[in-house]
Design a protein around this motif. Sequence first.
Motif, short mmCIF file in Angstrom:
data_model
loop_
_atom_site.label_atom_id
_atom_site.label_comp_id
_atom_site.label_asym_id
_atom_site.label_seq_id
_atom_site.Cartn_x
_atom_site.Cartn_y
_atom_site.Cartn_z
N MET A 46 -20.55 66.00 -102.18
CA MET A 46 -20.02 66.06 -103.52
C MET A 46 -20.13 64.67 -104.15
O MET A 46 -19.69 63.69 -103.57
CB MET A 46 -18.56 66.50 -103.49
N LYS A 47 -20.72 64.61 -105.33
CA LYS A 47 -20.90 63.35 -106.06
C LYS A 47 -19.71 63.14 -106.99
O LYS A 47 -19.40 63.97 -107.83
CB LYS A 47 -22.19 63.37 -106.88
N ASN A 48 -19.06 62.01 -106.84
CA ASN A 48 -17.86 61.69 -107.60
C ASN A 48 -18.24 61.02 -108.92
O ASN A 48 -18.99 60.04 -108.94
CB ASN A 48 -16.96 60.77 -106.77
N LYS A 49 -17.70 61.53 -110.01
CA LYS A 49 -18.02 61.01 -111.35
C LYS A 49 -17.50 59.59 -111.53
O LYS A 49 -18.18 58.74 -112.11
CB LYS A 49 -17.42 61.93 -112.41
N THR A 50 -16.31 59.31 -111.03
CA THR A 50 -15.74 57.97 -111.17
C THR A 50 -16.59 56.94 -110.44
O THR A 50 -16.90 55.88 -110.99
CB THR A 50 -14.30 57.95 -110.64
#
Length: 148
Positions: free
Chosen positions: A1-5
């Motif tokens: 999962m790629k974190n936006k922050t």
Amino acid sequence: MKNKTLAAWLAFLGGPLGLHCFYLRGFGSMLGWLLPIPTALGLYGVERVRLYGVDDAWSWLLLPLLGFTIAGCALTAIVYGLMTPEKWNTRYNAGAPPDAPPGRSNWLTIGAVVLALFFGSAILMASLAFSFQRFFEHQIEEGRRISQ
């Protein structure tokens, strides 16, 4: 999962080195490998300014490359930070529910957006002012040489 922050902070702090591209797309990202080139050329322009002064013609051609690269990466951080969770998760977390936590914004995301907006715009304006000033001074000098 790629974190936006994390992606927003990587684009803001490590964008000129392509770190956000490698985080989101892996080491096969062509943009990630190309971003260090204008960054290195801009840093070479900074070194030429330090060695030869601001009147060096190559420095006013190379130095804005660094500023434009930093400003572009700051804009990318703003786009990442302001992207809706649904769009983020659809684009970078395929198969995850549209409201998955990695796509949500928090105060750290907003901090990255605010700092990217502040520093990106300041660096962009400084780069434009420097390059236009040097360009017009160079044109005046060439006009003087022609008229003599």
